[in-house]
Design a protein around this motif. Structure first.
Motif, PDB file in Angstrom:
ATOM      1  N   UNK A  78      38.182 -22.491  66.974  1.00 19.12           N
ATOM      2  CA  UNK A  78      39.639 -22.660  67.005  1.00 19.12           C
ATOM      3  C   UNK A  78      40.330 -21.321  67.213  1.00 19.12           C
ATOM      4  N   UNK A  79      39.792 -20.292  66.550  1.00 16.35           N
ATOM      5  CA  UNK A  79      40.373 -18.961  66.722  1.00 16.35           C
ATOM      6  C   UNK A  79      40.213 -18.480  68.159  1.00 16.35           C
ATOM      7  N   UNK A  80      39.039 -18.722  68.732  1.00 18.22           N
ATOM      8  CA  UNK A  80      38.796 -18.297  70.115  1.00 18.22           C
ATOM      9  C   UNK A  80      39.737 -19.015  71.083  1.00 18.22           C
ATOM     10  N   UNK A  81      39.789 -20.335  70.977  1.00 15.72           N
ATOM     11  CA  UNK A  81      40.597 -21.129  71.902  1.00 15.72           C
ATOM     12  C   UNK A  81      42.077 -20.794  71.753  1.00 15.72           C
ATOM     13  N   UNK A  82      42.560 -20.741  70.517  1.00 18.41           N
ATOM     14  CA  UNK A  82      43.984 -20.472  70.293  1.00 18.41           C
ATOM     15  C   UNK A  82      44.377 -19.085  70.783  1.00 18.41           C
ATOM     16  N   UNK A  83      43.498 -18.113  70.616  1.00 14.96           N
ATOM     17  CA  UNK A  83      43.809 -16.753  71.066  1.00 14.96           C
ATOM     18  C   UNK A  83      44.011 -16.712  72.572  1.00 14.96           C
ATOM     19  N   UNK A  84      43.165 -17.453  73.303  1.00 13.87           N
ATOM     20  CA  UNK A  84      43.306 -17.507  74.761  1.00 13.87           C
ATOM     21  C   UNK A  84      44.549 -18.286  75.157  1.00 13.87           C
ATOM     22  N   UNK A  85      44.734 -19.458  74.552  1.00 15.04           N
ATOM     23  CA  UNK A  85      45.903 -20.293  74.869  1.00 15.04           C
ATOM     24  C   UNK A  85      47.203 -19.538  74.606  1.00 15.04           C
ATOM     25  N   UNK A  86      47.207 -18.748  73.548  1.00 13.91           N
ATOM     26  CA  UNK A  86      48.421 -18.034  73.151  1.00 13.91           C
ATOM     27  C   UNK A  86      48.828 -16.986  74.184  1.00 13.91           C
ATOM     28  N   UNK A  87      47.880 -16.165  74.637  1.00  8.65           N
ATOM     29  CA  UNK A  87      48.249 -15.099  75.571  1.00  8.65           C
ATOM     30  C   UNK A  87      48.476 -15.642  76.981  1.00  8.65           C
ATOM     31  N   UNK A  88      47.836 -16.753  77.318  1.00  2.00           N
ATOM     32  CA  UNK A  88      48.024 -17.322  78.653  1.00  2.00           C
ATOM     33  C   UNK A  88      49.422 -17.904  78.797  1.00  2.00           C
ATOM     34  N   UNK A  89      49.816 -18.767  77.854  1.00  2.00           N
ATOM     35  CA  UNK A  89      51.123 -19.414  78.006  1.00  2.00           C
ATOM     36  C   UNK A  89      51.815 -19.732  76.677  1.00  2.00           C
ATOM     37  N   UNK A  90      51.059 -19.831  75.588  1.00  2.00           N
ATOM     38  CA  UNK A  90      51.643 -20.216  74.311  1.00  2.00           C
ATOM     39  C   UNK A  90      52.755 -19.302  73.846  1.00  2.00           C
TER      40      UNK A  90
END
Length: 437
Positions: A78-90
């Protein structure tokens, strides 16, 4: 002589001019403060520790032996996925200028965020603000996993967590902290009562209901694999929560110090209130109870930590432990829903209490911009309650949509009966949480 005085005066003015400019920049939040930056760097690292370590161990210790590694992995990934999602567009959806409901795509892939840029109304780099907020997104979606472990596909979780951060977490963050309609409503949420705990708790309950109960729900006699891991995990959560709450001041100041103090107080009294009820009802206070009560106290104080004094923290933490106990031990069994690790009972229900309690105990002597019902502003309770209801409604509806989209992509959300019976550690990952013969 007059000419000399004029030249000297002009020279002095040129020397002092940068100082005047610097003072003005500080007021506008455009000058970096190294002390504030150092503190938020540390706070960010503390919050990061909460998800792949603290929450992973807290949840992992409570799972059955055949699913321990999978449960830990859900928090970790979850930490890995959220970190990527956050910088991409979140981050862009949450904090860039948009409308009352959602941010724009102006900061897609962190575009238009300069390395020397200072975050608005702060004295820290904007990039630091980005990563600090990203750790919040990560723990929010990891909390949701606790409701559905032991029966959900890992592939589904990867897709779901990415979409949930973008379509559920980011819009609510924009509402409350990013300039959305709740930002100017007067709602008080210092570190994430509505944004994180209510949101994640409700999402966890919705996901648990959509997935259905585990096949052995109510029948299994297998005990949690390691309450020792759970207690250690709760201690790491407690430690990281200092960064979570005190770091939300975004400055090394008195507000941060007060937030850290009341966070510790609320966690302590929360743990004690939980085991007091256990001792009365079961005659045996448990270590799982004190750990769960401490986490309940931490959840309850999160929205209030920048607004209340020690007296308010004691009341919030005390009642948080009580609500957490009855939400986990009584309500869950009364309504017969399978929230595996009680994300709704501890985060959802206690988060609702914490948000409303902020409207009661907010003390203007702690924060001049916050006045709760105890200090003459009865309307604050209504403001808090309205925000709570709106977050519950949106989180429930949007999580349902994300569930069906993710399920379509991964051809189902739930593992088959054979895999569930075997355990996800070996059947899904080909590994064991504990290689014990």
């Amino acid at each position: 002589m007059t000419s000399i005085i004029k030249k000297v005066s002009f020279s002095v003015l040129l020397v002092l001019l940068p100082l005047f400019a610097s003072a003005q920049d500080i007021e506008k939040g455009s000058t970096l403060n190294t002390g504030d930056t150092a503190w938020v760097l540390i706070a960010t690292a503390l919050v990061m520790l909460m998800t792949p370590a603290g929450l992973a161990l807290f949840y992992g210790g409570l799972s059955h032996s055949k699913n321990t590694l999978n449960t830990v992995g859900m928090s970790y990934v979850s930490f890995c996925v959220a970190s990527v999602a956050w910088v991409v567009v979140g981050y862009s959806l949450a904090f860039s200028e948009g409308n009352a409901f959602i941010g724009s795509l102006n900061n897609l892939f962190l575009g238009n965020v300069g390395i020397e840029e200072i975050a608005a109304d702060t004295s820290i780099p904007k990039l630091l603000f980005v990563v600090f907020q990203g750790t919040f997104a990560a723990i929010a979606v990891a909390i949701v996993s606790g409701s559905v472990v032991e029966r959900v596909k890992f592939s589904f979780w990867l897709v779901f967590s990415f979409l949930w951060v973008l379509l559920v977490y980011s819009p609510i963050t924009h509402w409350v902290w990013g300039g959305g309609f709740l930002s100017n409503s007067g709602e008080l949420d210092f570190a994430g009562g509505t944004v994180i705990h209510i949101n994640a708790g409700v999402a966890g309950l919705v996901l648990a209901l959509l997935l259905g109960k585990r096949k052995d729900f109510g029948k299994a006699t297998e005990m949690p694999i390691s309450l020792t891991l759970t207690v250690v995990g709760s201690a790491l959560l407690w430690f990281g929560w200092f960064g979570f709450n005190a770091g939300s001041a975004l400055s090394a100041n008195g507000t941060a110090a007060n937030a850290l103090l009341v966070t510790n107080v609320a966690a302590s009294i929360g743990g004690l209130s939980w085991i007091a009820i256990e001792a009365f009802n079961k005659k045996k206070p448990s270590l799982l109870g004190v750990a769960s009560g401490a986490v309940s106290g931490l959840v309850g104080i999160t929205p209030a930590c920048g607004y209340v004094n020690v007296g308010g923290a004691l009341m919030i933490g005390l009642i948080s432990g009580i609500i957490g106990y009855y939400g986990v031990v009584k309500l869950k069994h009364l309504l017969n829903y399978d929230d595996t690790l009680d994300a709704f009972g501890i985060h959802g229900l206690v988060g609702i209490w914490g948000s409303i309690a902020t409207g009661i105990f907010a003390n203007p002597s702690i924060n001049t911009g916050s006045i709760g019902a105890l200090y003459g502003n009865m309307q604050q309770i209504g403001v808090q309650l309205l925000a709570v209801l709106m977050v519950i409604a949106y989180s429930a509806i949007a999580t349902t949509v994300v569930y069906f989209v993710s399920s379509f992509v991964t051809k189902g959300a739930r593992v088959d009966e054979t895999m569930e019976a075997t355990g996800l550690d070996e059947a899904y990952h080909g590994e064991r949480g504990f290689n014990i013969q």
